[in-house]
Write a protein that holds these residues in place. Structure first.
Motif, PDB file in Angstrom:
ATOM      1  N   ASP A  18      68.580 -36.570  58.349  1.00 56.18           N
ATOM      2  CA  ASP A  18      68.441 -35.411  57.463  1.00 56.18           C
ATOM      3  C   ASP A  18      67.888 -34.251  58.285  1.00 56.18           C
ATOM      4  OD1 ASP A  18      68.004 -33.533  55.552  1.00 56.18           O
ATOM      5  OD2 ASP A  18      66.644 -34.719  54.322  1.00 56.18           O
ATOM      6  N   ASN A  19      68.735 -33.273  58.557  1.00 54.00           N
ATOM      7  CA  ASN A  19      68.337 -32.145  59.400  1.00 54.00           C
ATOM      8  C   ASN A  19      68.446 -30.820  58.651  1.00 54.00           C
ATOM      9  OD1 ASN A  19      67.304 -31.397  61.952  1.00 54.00           O
ATOM     10  ND2 ASN A  19      69.320 -30.676  62.610  1.00 54.00           N
ATOM     11  N   GLU A  20      68.472 -30.895  57.303  1.00 52.55           N
ATOM     12  CA  GLU A  20      68.535 -29.684  56.498  1.00 52.55           C
ATOM     13  C   GLU A  20      67.192 -28.960  56.526  1.00 52.55           C
ATOM     14  OE1 GLU A  20      71.068 -28.323  55.004  1.00 52.55           O
ATOM     15  OE2 GLU A  20      72.475 -29.910  55.573  1.00 52.55           O
ATOM     16  N   VAL A  21      67.236 -27.666  56.803  1.00 51.97           N
ATOM     17  CA  VAL A  21      66.008 -26.897  57.017  1.00 51.97           C
ATOM     18  C   VAL A  21      65.085 -26.925  55.807  1.00 51.97           C
ATOM     19  CG1 VAL A  21      65.107 -24.595  57.526  1.00 51.97           C
ATOM     20  CG2 VAL A  21      67.173 -25.403  58.682  1.00 51.97           C
ATOM     21  N   LEU A  22      65.640 -26.854  54.606  1.00 46.23           N
ATOM     22  CA  LEU A  22      64.817 -26.778  53.397  1.00 46.23           C
ATOM     23  C   LEU A  22      64.566 -28.123  52.732  1.00 46.23           C
ATOM     24  CD1 LEU A  22      66.322 -23.554  51.767  1.00 46.23           C
ATOM     25  CD2 LEU A  22      64.299 -23.771  53.221  1.00 46.23           C
ATOM     26  N   SER A  23      65.005 -29.203  53.357  1.00 42.85           N
ATOM     27  CA  SER A  23      64.857 -30.516  52.745  1.00 42.85           C
ATOM     28  C   SER A  23      63.442 -31.057  52.928  1.00 42.85           C
ATOM     29  CB  SER A  23      65.850 -31.505  53.369  1.00 42.85           C
ATOM     30  OG  SER A  23      65.615 -32.812  52.896  1.00 42.85           O
ATOM     31  N   GLU A  24      62.876 -31.618  51.875  1.00 46.71           N
ATOM     32  CA  GLU A  24      61.552 -32.236  51.952  1.00 46.71           C
ATOM     33  C   GLU A  24      61.584 -33.516  52.787  1.00 46.71           C
ATOM     34  OE1 GLU A  24      59.918 -32.877  48.104  1.00 46.71           O
ATOM     35  OE2 GLU A  24      59.817 -30.743  47.607  1.00 46.71           O
ATOM     36  N   SER A  25      62.763 -34.110  52.925  1.00 48.93           N
ATOM     37  CA  SER A  25      62.883 -35.339  53.711  1.00 48.93           C
ATOM     38  C   SER A  25      63.443 -35.062  55.108  1.00 48.93           C
ATOM     39  CB  SER A  25      63.779 -36.347  52.982  1.00 48.93           C
ATOM     40  OG  SER A  25      65.040 -35.775  52.668  1.00 48.93           O
ATOM     41  N   ARG A  26      63.372 -33.819  55.543  1.00 53.91           N
ATOM     42  CA  ARG A  26      63.881 -33.466  56.868  1.00 53.91           C
ATOM     43  C   ARG A  26      63.210 -34.316  57.944  1.00 53.91           C
ATOM     44  NH1 ARG A  26      63.657 -27.548  59.938  1.00 53.91           N
ATOM     45  NH2 ARG A  26      65.373 -27.959  61.391  1.00 53.91           N
ATOM     46  N   GLY A  27      64.035 -34.891  58.805  1.00 54.65           N
ATOM     47  CA  GLY A  27      63.508 -35.742  59.864  1.00 54.65           C
ATOM     48  C   GLY A  27      63.675 -37.221  59.587  1.00 54.65           C
ATOM     49  N   SER A  28      64.126 -37.582  58.370  1.00 52.98           N
ATOM     50  CA  SER A  28      64.329 -38.987  58.037  1.00 52.98           C
ATOM     51  C   SER A  28      65.680 -39.461  58.554  1.00 52.98           C
ATOM     52  CB  SER A  28      64.257 -39.199  56.525  1.00 52.98           C
ATOM     53  OG  SER A  28      64.635 -40.527  56.199  1.00 52.98           O
ATOM     54  N   PHE A  29      65.677 -40.627  59.182  1.00 57.54           N
ATOM     55  CA  PHE A  29      66.915 -41.265  59.636  1.00 57.54           C
ATOM     56  C   PHE A  29      67.446 -42.275  58.613  1.00 57.54           C
ATOM     57  CE2 PHE A  29      66.420 -39.949  64.158  1.00 57.54           C
ATOM     58  CZ  PHE A  29      67.756 -39.715  64.458  1.00 57.54           C
ATOM     59  N   ASP A  30      66.761 -42.413  57.486  1.00 52.38           N
ATOM     60  CA  ASP A  30      67.148 -43.404  56.479  1.00 52.38           C
ATOM     61  C   ASP A  30      68.073 -42.760  55.456  1.00 52.38           C
ATOM     62  OD1 ASP A  30      67.399 -45.435  54.679  1.00 52.38           O
ATOM     63  OD2 ASP A  30      65.243 -45.762  54.393  1.00 52.38           O
ATOM     64  N   ARG A  31      69.353 -42.685  55.791  1.00 49.42           N
ATOM     65  CA  ARG A  31      70.326 -42.013  54.918  1.00 49.42           C
ATOM     66  C   ARG A  31      70.452 -42.699  53.565  1.00 49.42           C
ATOM     67  NH1 ARG A  31      74.614 -38.359  55.968  1.00 49.42           N
ATOM     68  NH2 ARG A  31      76.179 -38.375  54.308  1.00 49.42           N
TER      69      ARG A  31
END
Length: 288
Positions: A18-31
């Protein structure tokens, strides 16, 4: 041959982050968690993908990036470290299968890979990320030092714990971590079959997981050149070579955990030290 096959998976690595700038879970590899919402929490072991980002950035011989691309990769890596840190329990442990599990495996594996990644990029990340990452690594290593695995002897887990603590020592130079590392190594030595050379996996030998265990032990050997560890690895190689089948398969249902996979990295490195490792490295390259 390994690099050629590896290229097929690079796109998948980026697609699960998750590399979306505004995402609260940005940085998670657990798709499965951040995208599909099939699980209720983000399992920490997926964050090991952060090492792939670090390795790609440092492997300038194989991958070329312009400044903008490199900046984007570094930002993604920093978010992986920040998100991993947010998953840590208050006592320093991490969870794998369910909340508050306090898994030795999840703590050991994720700490090894992200500490190794931060080791590669410590001169490039921001001071904030370096500080946060180092605090998380030290707390995880401290938890590993105080704890053990009790549901069985899984040498690959113990080796990952020892390797994670070794990298923590290399990053901090705190002598207490050598004592903790040796606790796990001694347990592995104690349960290694002295006559045949196999490492314990639950109730016996499992060549697949043994090759996994050897990867972490070899990483420690690369860093320390410890001769007792080399002798242990030589016994292990001399045992494993019997399970590399003529048809290209490895291990199988006769093993304690029934695995058929192999991790060739240990044999590649040890091929200059151990004759059976050299033969195994050739075998795995040929049979990939």
């Amino acid at each position: 041959p390994y690099l050629k096959n590896l290229e097929n998976y690079l796109g998948r690595i980026f697609s699960i982050l998750d590399n979306e700038v505004l995402s609260e879970s940005r940085g998670s590899f657990d798709r499965t968690w951040w995208c599909w919402k099939f699980t209720d929490f983000s399992a920490s072991r997926f964050q090991e993908g952060g090492f792939a980002l670090a390795w790609i950035m440092k492997s300038k011989k194989y991958f070329k990036f312009n400044n903008a691309e490199r900046k984007k990769l570094l930002s993604a890596f920093e978010n992986v470290i920040i998100f991993w840190s947010s998953l840590q329990n208050n006592d320093g442990s991490f969870n794998e299968a369910y909340p508050y599990e306090r898994s030795l495996a999840a703590t050991a594996f994720s700490t090894f890979y992200l500490a190794s990644a931060l080791e590669l990029l410590k001169d490039e990340v921001s001071e904030y990320v370096l500080s946060k990452g180092m605090n998380t690594i030290k707390e995880a290593a401290d938890w590993l030092s105080r704890n053990d695995e009790h549901h069985g002897i899984l040498s690959n887990h113990l080796a990952a714990a020892a390797a994670a603590i070794q990298v923590t020592f290399d990053l901090t130079n705190q002598q207490k971590y050598l004592v903790s590392r040796n606790k796990f190594l001694d347990k592995i030595y104690k349960h290694q079959d002295f006559n045949e050379g196999w490492y314990m996996e639950y109730s016996g030998a499992d060549p697949g997981y043994q090759s996994h265990c050897m990867f972490y032990l070899t990483d420690i050997f690369k860093r320390t050149q410890n001769q007792r560890l080399l002798r242990s690895l030589e016994m292990s190689c001399d045992f494993i070579i019997w399970f590399a089948h003529p048809d290209g398969t490895f291990g199988g249902e006769y093993a304690s955990r029934g695995t058929k996979f192999s991790f060739p990295a240990a044999f590649e490195y040890l091929s200059s030290y151990i004759q059976s490792a050299k033969k195994l490295a050739h075998y795995f390259k040929k049979m990939i």
